[in-house]
Design a protein around this motif. Structure first.
Motif, PDB file in Angstrom:
ATOM      1  N   PRO A  65       0.802  -1.238   0.000  1.00 35.34           N
ATOM      2  CA  PRO A  65       0.000   0.000   0.000  1.00 35.34           C
ATOM      3  C   PRO A  65       0.827   1.276   0.000  1.00 35.34           C
ATOM      4  N   LEU A  66       2.066   1.217   0.488  1.00 36.25           N
ATOM      5  CA  LEU A  66       2.903   2.413   0.528  1.00 36.25           C
ATOM      6  C   LEU A  66       3.283   2.875  -0.878  1.00 36.25           C
ATOM      7  N   PHE A  67       3.166   1.986  -1.864  1.00 38.69           N
ATOM      8  CA  PHE A  67       3.484   2.358  -3.232  1.00 38.69           C
ATOM      9  C   PHE A  67       2.293   3.009  -3.945  1.00 38.69           C
ATOM     10  N   THR A  68       1.182   3.104  -3.233  1.00 38.26           N
ATOM     11  CA  THR A  68      -0.007   3.763  -3.776  1.00 38.26           C
ATOM     12  C   THR A  68      -0.136   5.144  -3.163  1.00 38.26           C
ATOM     13  N   SER A  69      -0.544   6.100  -3.943  1.00 43.15           N
ATOM     14  CA  SER A  69      -0.678   7.474  -3.466  1.00 43.15           C
ATOM     15  C   SER A  69      -1.657   7.568  -2.298  1.00 43.15           C
ATOM     16  N   ASN A  70      -1.346   8.439  -1.346  1.00 44.29           N
ATOM     17  CA  ASN A  70      -2.255   8.679  -0.232  1.00 44.29           C
ATOM     18  C   ASN A  70      -3.605   9.198  -0.712  1.00 44.29           C
ATOM     19  N   ILE A  71      -3.603   9.908  -1.829  1.00 46.85           N
ATOM     20  CA  ILE A  71      -4.858  10.435  -2.368  1.00 46.85           C
ATOM     21  C   ILE A  71      -5.780   9.292  -2.769  1.00 46.85           C
ATOM     22  N   VAL A  72      -5.218   8.308  -3.457  1.00 46.85           N
ATOM     23  CA  VAL A  72      -6.018   7.162  -3.900  1.00 46.85           C
ATOM     24  C   VAL A  72      -6.551   6.393  -2.703  1.00 46.85           C
ATOM     25  N   ARG A  73      -5.693   6.146  -1.729  1.00 49.00           N
ATOM     26  CA  ARG A  73      -6.125   5.391  -0.554  1.00 49.00           C
ATOM     27  C   ARG A  73      -7.161   6.161   0.259  1.00 49.00           C
ATOM     28  N   SER A  74      -7.007   7.474   0.334  1.00 51.91           N
ATOM     29  CA  SER A  74      -7.979   8.283   1.074  1.00 51.91           C
ATOM     30  C   SER A  74      -9.334   8.290   0.373  1.00 51.91           C
ATOM     31  N   PHE A  75      -9.319   8.360  -0.964  1.00 47.88           N
ATOM     32  CA  PHE A  75     -10.583   8.270  -1.700  1.00 47.88           C
ATOM     33  C   PHE A  75     -11.235   6.908  -1.470  1.00 47.88           C
ATOM     34  N   GLY A  76     -10.416   5.861  -1.375  1.00 48.33           N
ATOM     35  CA  GLY A  76     -10.954   4.545  -1.072  1.00 48.33           C
ATOM     36  C   GLY A  76     -11.670   4.511   0.261  1.00 48.33           C
ATOM     37  N   TRP A  77     -11.076   5.160   1.264  1.00 47.08           N
ATOM     38  CA  TRP A  77     -11.720   5.212   2.577  1.00 47.08           C
ATOM     39  C   TRP A  77     -12.971   6.071   2.556  1.00 47.08           C
ATOM     40  N   MET A  78     -13.012   7.084   1.700  1.00 48.41           N
ATOM     41  CA  MET A  78     -14.232   7.880   1.560  1.00 48.41           C
ATOM     42  C   MET A  78     -15.382   7.014   1.075  1.00 48.41           C
ATOM     43  N   VAL A  79     -15.083   6.082   0.161  1.00 48.07           N
ATOM     44  CA  VAL A  79     -16.106   5.162  -0.325  1.00 48.07           C
ATOM     45  C   VAL A  79     -16.521   4.189   0.771  1.00 48.07           C
ATOM     46  N   LEU A  80     -15.552   3.685   1.512  1.00 53.55           N
ATOM     47  CA  LEU A  80     -15.843   2.694   2.553  1.00 53.55           C
ATOM     48  C   LEU A  80     -16.603   3.293   3.733  1.00 53.55           C
ATOM     49  N   LEU A  81     -16.284   4.542   4.090  1.00 56.44           N
ATOM     50  CA  LEU A  81     -16.841   5.150   5.300  1.00 56.44           C
ATOM     51  C   LEU A  81     -18.081   5.994   5.039  1.00 56.44           C
ATOM     52  N   GLY A  82     -18.500   6.117   3.796  1.00 59.29           N
ATOM     53  CA  GLY A  82     -19.668   6.933   3.484  1.00 59.29           C
ATOM     54  C   GLY A  82     -20.946   6.369   4.090  1.00 59.29           C
ATOM     55  N   ARG A  83     -22.004   7.188   4.072  1.00 53.43           N
ATOM     56  CA  ARG A  83     -23.284   6.755   4.652  1.00 53.43           C
ATOM     57  C   ARG A  83     -23.815   5.500   3.954  1.00 53.43           C
ATOM     58  N   ASN A  84     -23.556   5.388   2.667  1.00 55.89           N
ATOM     59  CA  ASN A  84     -23.966   4.197   1.918  1.00 55.89           C
ATOM     60  C   ASN A  84     -22.764   3.330   1.555  1.00 55.89           C
TER      61      ASN A  84
ATOM     62  N   LEU B 276      -5.677   7.621   8.990  1.00 55.67           N
ATOM     63  CA  LEU B 276      -4.282   7.789   9.398  1.00 55.67           C
ATOM     64  C   LEU B 276      -3.688   6.488   9.919  1.00 55.67           C
ATOM     65  N   VAL B 277      -4.463   5.738  10.690  1.00 55.36           N
ATOM     66  CA  VAL B 277      -3.970   4.458  11.220  1.00 55.36           C
ATOM     67  C   VAL B 277      -3.664   3.500  10.081  1.00 55.36           C
ATOM     68  N   TYR B 278      -4.558   3.427   9.103  1.00 55.29           N
ATOM     69  CA  TYR B 278      -4.347   2.528   7.971  1.00 55.29           C
ATOM     70  C   TYR B 278      -3.079   2.890   7.206  1.00 55.29           C
ATOM     71  N   ILE B 279      -2.860   4.180   6.982  1.00 56.70           N
ATOM     72  CA  ILE B 279      -1.726   4.615   6.175  1.00 56.70           C
ATOM     73  C   ILE B 279      -0.405   4.475   6.929  1.00 56.70           C
ATOM     74  N   LEU B 280      -0.402   4.712   8.242  1.00 58.83           N
ATOM     75  CA  LEU B 280       0.846   4.780   9.003  1.00 58.83           C
ATOM     76  C   LEU B 280       1.187   3.493   9.754  1.00 58.83           C
ATOM     77  N   LEU B 281       0.273   2.542   9.807  1.00 60.49           N
ATOM     78  CA  LEU B 281       0.532   1.290  10.527  1.00 60.49           C
ATOM     79  C   LEU B 281       1.784   0.563  10.044  1.00 60.49           C
ATOM     80  N   PRO B 282       2.069   0.484   8.739  1.00 57.34           N
ATOM     81  CA  PRO B 282       3.282  -0.223   8.298  1.00 57.34           C
ATOM     82  C   PRO B 282       4.570   0.321   8.896  1.00 57.34           C
TER      83      PRO B 282
END
Length: 276
Positions: free
Chosen positions: A102-121, A151-157
């Motif tokens: 995951p560290l080789f993927t941009s933080n922007i992409v991963r953050s957008f992924g979490w926006m999808v996962l954490l949304g109301r739907n 932040l935990v997901y991104i920095l845990l490694p």
């Protein structure tokens, strides 16, 4: 002769460090001490005497501390599992690779992924509703909890790698001696294993905390504009307001606060590790 050769080898790294770190830092510091083309501490006074800025600093530090604590609680067992419980070296390498991918993927992409996962739907709310655990969707985006999850997901490694290196370098003879003297596994871990890994835990904590309080992309995307951190204020001053002097003062305040807490963690790690 040896010192001359060493100086030549270090010249380029030192020059690089001076040009791309010390010089920009000096520019930011001088900018923060300037108001209307004269020396002034007015920007620091506005920051330190304003309740709003203190609340932003508190939220920033609080999320940094929470991120560090959660990463330590999750990262230590995971590092222990990878280093001590996985029997095959090939499997250990595979797990480390999976951890680092995951560290080789941009933080922007991963953050957008979490926006999808954490949304109301999103996936998380849908799953909780399907399991009957909640009746209405949880509001996670635009909250400190949502930022903390990202932040935990991104920095845990970073925590796992630091602690894992410390675990792999432990003196196993002390562990065997403890067991031979009648200590149970919990006593052996608490009094023998844990103290030996404190330096690695402290190093991981310093990295995670420093990266979390200075993070911008993940908090900015997951906050939805409802939670403000110091890094977001700094970006706003530089990119929107174009107040470089005030933005420089905010940057120095964030830098000093981070260095103070990191120095405290470093001292605590050295003291505890030295006693071990």
């Amino acid at each position: 002769m040896r010192h001359s050769s060493l100086a030549k080898l270090l010249f380029v790294p030192i020059l690089f460090f001076a040009c791309f770190f010390l010089f920009p830092l000096a520019v930011v510091l001088l900018s923060s001490l300037t108001a209307e083309d004269s020396f002034s501490l007015v920007h620091y006074g506005e920051i330190l005497l304003d309740q709003y800025h203190w609340s932003v600093i508190w939220v920033t530090v609080k999320l940094g501390l929470y991120t560090t604590i959660i990463c330590a609680l999750l990262g230590y067992p995971l590092a222990w599992f990878i280093v001590r419980l996985v029997p095959s070296q090939a499997w250990r390498r595979a797990l480390v690779i999976l951890l680092l991918v995951p560290l080789f993927t941009s933080n922007i992409v991963r953050s957008f992924g979490w926006m999808v996962l954490l949304g109301r739907n999103g996936f998380l709310n849908k799953t909780l509703q399907d399991l009957g655990l909640i009746d209405t969707p949880l509001r996670l985006l635009g909250t400190e909890t949502g930022i903390l999850i990202g932040l935990v997901y991104i920095l845990l490694p970073f925590m796992v790698i630091s602690v894992g290196a410390s675990i792999s370098n432990m003196d196993r003879s002390l562990e065997y001696a403890s067991r031979d003297l009648g200590a149970n596994p919990m006593q052996t871990f608490w009094f023998i294993n844990l103290p030996q890994t404190i330096p690695g835990l402290a190093s991981g904590a310093m990295m995670v905390f420093a990266l979390s309080v200075s993070a911008y992309v993940t908090p900015a995307l997951l906050s939805g504009g409802r939670v403000t951190l110091l890094s977001m204020l700094i970006f706003q001053q530089y990119s929107t307001v174009f107040n470089f002097n005030y933005g420089g003062a905010l940057s120095i305040v964030l830098l000093v606060a981070t260095l103070v807490l990191v120095a405290f963690a470093n001292r605590l790690g050295r003291t505890t590790g030295g006693r071990a």
